[in-house]
Design a protein around this motif. Sequence first.
Motif, PDB file in Angstrom:
ATOM      1  N   TYR B 309       1.922   0.797 -10.748  1.00 15.91           N
ATOM      2  CA  TYR B 309       1.325   0.107  -9.598  1.00 15.91           C
ATOM      3  C   TYR B 309       1.760   0.751  -8.267  1.00 15.91           C
ATOM      4  CZ  TYR B 309       0.990  -3.352  -5.877  1.00 15.91           C
ATOM      5  OH  TYR B 309       0.766  -3.953  -4.676  1.00 15.91           O
ATOM      6  N   LEU B 310       3.046   1.058  -8.147  1.00 16.73           N
ATOM      7  CA  LEU B 310       3.557   1.566  -6.866  1.00 16.73           C
ATOM      8  C   LEU B 310       2.813   2.811  -6.374  1.00 16.73           C
ATOM      9  CD1 LEU B 310       7.424   0.975  -7.225  1.00 16.73           C
ATOM     10  CD2 LEU B 310       5.813  -0.291  -5.811  1.00 16.73           C
ATOM     11  N   ARG B 313      -0.917   1.807  -5.192  1.00 13.17           N
ATOM     12  CA  ARG B 313      -1.199   0.638  -4.329  1.00 13.17           C
ATOM     13  C   ARG B 313      -1.789   1.058  -2.986  1.00 13.17           C
ATOM     14  NH1 ARG B 313       4.717  -0.282  -1.825  1.00 13.17           N
ATOM     15  NH2 ARG B 313       5.224   1.865  -2.296  1.00 13.17           N
ATOM     16  N   HIS B 314      -1.503   2.282  -2.507  1.00  9.90           N
ATOM     17  CA  HIS B 314      -2.050   2.659  -1.190  1.00  9.90           C
ATOM     18  C   HIS B 314      -3.566   2.815  -1.234  1.00  9.90           C
ATOM     19  CE1 HIS B 314      -2.856   6.870  -2.179  1.00  9.90           C
ATOM     20  NE2 HIS B 314      -1.701   6.893  -2.810  1.00  9.90           N
ATOM     21  N   PHE B 316      -5.559   0.666  -2.112  1.00  9.02           N
ATOM     22  CA  PHE B 316      -6.205  -0.597  -1.757  1.00  9.02           C
ATOM     23  C   PHE B 316      -6.601  -0.629  -0.277  1.00  9.02           C
ATOM     24  CE2 PHE B 316      -3.269  -2.193  -5.306  1.00  9.02           C
ATOM     25  CZ  PHE B 316      -4.214  -1.901  -6.278  1.00  9.02           C
ATOM     26  N   ASN B 327       2.648   2.195   2.425  1.00 11.68           N
ATOM     27  CA  ASN B 327       2.964   2.301   0.987  1.00 11.68           C
ATOM     28  C   ASN B 327       3.104   3.753   0.525  1.00 11.68           C
ATOM     29  OD1 ASN B 327       2.832  -0.482   0.758  1.00 11.68           O
ATOM     30  ND2 ASN B 327       0.643  -0.447   0.330  1.00 11.68           N
ATOM     31  N   SER B 331       6.013   6.550  -4.219  1.00 11.77           N
ATOM     32  CA  SER B 331       4.698   6.759  -4.837  1.00 11.77           C
ATOM     33  C   SER B 331       4.485   8.195  -5.281  1.00 11.77           C
ATOM     34  CB  SER B 331       3.599   6.383  -3.839  1.00 11.77           C
ATOM     35  OG  SER B 331       3.754   5.063  -3.427  1.00 11.77           O
TER      36      SER B 331
END
Lengths: 368, 439
Positions: B309-310, B313-314, B316, B327, B331
């Motif tokens: 997920y990490l 997530r950017h 989004f 974010n 990553s």
Amino acid sequence: MKMKFRVQYLIVLTTILFLSILSCEKGGISENQAQIEYSRADQLRNLFNNGIKPLHEEFIIETEGLSENARAFKQNPSLENFRSLQNDWKTTANIWKRCETYDIGDINDSFIHTRINTWPTNSENIETNIEGGEPINLAFINSIGSSSKGIAAMEYLLFKSDANTTILELQSNPRRTDYIVALSKDFKNLAVEINSLWTNYGPSFTVAIQSNLEGGQNQTINAMVTLIEEIIISKLGRPLGDANGGTIDAQEFEAYHSDLSLEMIKNNIEELKKVFTGSYSQNTRRIGFDDYLTNLSNIILSDKIKNSFEKIEDHMASFNQGLNASLQSDPEKVRTLQTLSNELLILIKVDMASFIGSTITFNDNDGD
Amino acid sequence: MKLVKRLIQPTHILPLAIYRMVFGFLMAGSLVRFMLKGWVEACFLEPEFHFTYQYFDWIQPLDSSLGMYALVGLCAFFALCIGVGFIYRIASVSFFIMFTYLELIEQSWYLNHYYFVSIVAFLLCFVPANKNYSLDAKWIVSLRSSTVPFWSIFILKLQISIVYFFAGITKLKPDWLLEALPLKIWLQTKTDLPLIGSLFQYETTAYIFSYSGLIYDLLIPFLLWNKRTRPFAFIAVLIFHSMTALLFNIGMFPWIMIAGSLIFITTDEWSWALKKINVKLKITSVKKKIKIKNFGLFFFLVFFSLQVYLPIRHNFYSENVLWTERNYRFSWNVMLMEKSGHADFTIKDRSTGKQWKEYPKDHLTNIQEKQMSFQPDMIWQYAKFLKEKYQKLGCRNIEIFTDAYVTLNGRPSRQFLPKDLNLTSIERDKIYNFILREK
């Protein structure tokens, strides 16, 4: 065996492909690209041979003249000799402001710039030294801290009051004149010392074409950034009240007593421009950062930086009085000078340094 | 279910033990290097103020220089203990806690590989990597075993694969693919290197490096997992990371990743390789399966879901993450941009009507200033620091503005945040919403 053959075949094929791509590059190896390496070395040679070296030799000559005039004044403390001494100090200080740009490598490590010019000077210490009983000579000057000697200390002694008052003080107290004479001798020695430092360091500086922190180009950009930041933060910011909650104070100018602050910044900027363009009077092939940027096909940035220098120069030329008076009558004009310097800073520190892959700051940790 | 069955299968401990040793020794060396380079002072002691990670602002360095050196020294000692397998459980837990504490003190020193070390150290806390080839196993006979459950190697392989794969995914950006940036900028500064330096003046080289890097990151985990391709993959790992070590200032990262790839080499392969140098490996086969508890399974499922997920997530947010850096950390955005900036601050005292400038140089170290100048949350933190500073001086009614310019991948610098944005009026997370567009 089959696998081994396949691997060898793959390696040969990849090599051929890679070389083919290189040879097929649009226009082949462009002259500009081929010159990148060459111009970097050439730029550093130009910087040292035509900029730094002659400038520091000139500084030696000026400090010798200053020292002679100081001695002459001690023998004959006339108004004429005093004026001559004051003018000599101004010339020496202005040349130093050009040298100030080159606080690089071994020279930076030696802290000699601090010994030549630390400001603001500590006037209380100077007065205490004069009131004391120790003989004031070169040995004494060598024993005291940087804030009580150097260019700023001499400015204080020569310009603290109007000419007549100052000359009366000097005539009535020979220790004041001794202080000036000792300072001038110290300058002379320091000028020789810094020149010798550069003579030793110059050859390694000019061949430091690598891109790491020790690279000559990197060190030069860092020195440029440091000086422009000093102009913005200290030379203009402090008098504009940036450090004291917004109260303007002309006494915070670098050369408040002589009101030479504007001249000094002019000399800083002119020398920075020379570093950027490589246009020293002695040379015919003027390789500077502008050429390096052009080689990397960024003429737009090169022109932007040149325009920025010109805007600062034009603005400084529009001052019809020194910074002391200008700050009182038109602080916005001084603020504009700071803003223009800030624009130059961003172009060099952010745009140029980033575009040519230069590393700003000297204590980088590992990346990514 | 097949996977679960496979996870509880016993497997020889050798790959895990080798990884434990290399990781431990590498970390011990890395921490000694950290001290020798004077970074304990530069990172922990010199800063007047520390940039902190969100929710971790309670983490602060010790006051004394001796204390910080002792802590880093102790951390190096525990790394060494991991390497030799001495008091392994205590050492791995202590190393994880200490290293992560050190990492969380100063945000401006964030490095992907520090984060990676923390994750690996965390995983090592759970695996029985000391059951053989260790001092623990030598001295405690009951502990000795030549096998470990397969999951204890699997989780490390999976973690390393995630790093590579997402480092590849994050490269799927226009700058990397279409402009060969930032490699175009970085390689042209390396033309002084002997033999290969002259190649770096060509744009084509930057493109070849960009695409090679992308393909390498995306494929290498799969090639390392696969028995057939593993030997070639390992050679590729050596070449790739040696090149990055030669070309870029990335410290321990290449060596940590080379060490990481060792976990993929099986016991049979080690046995084969060692036989070549006349070293025979005694391998005992044990059939006994080791149970994995449901809680353990669930825990690792959550952990690895988070690891997936990490890095995504950017996505989004419809913005260029390289510009906003929302974010961006944690990553696997590795070597993706050449970015720099400049920020100064204006303070307005609404009570007196006065305004003045604040230059970060007055309070920050060079690295802090450099990193803060283009990272929004750090700009916000610095404004908060200034607010607190002036509140202590009795200025209760102040506004703080920044004049920040940033350049990304060699493009002309642009204003980063609105000049009239009062930084004291917004929350840390909200600053990203005010970032001005890059183009």
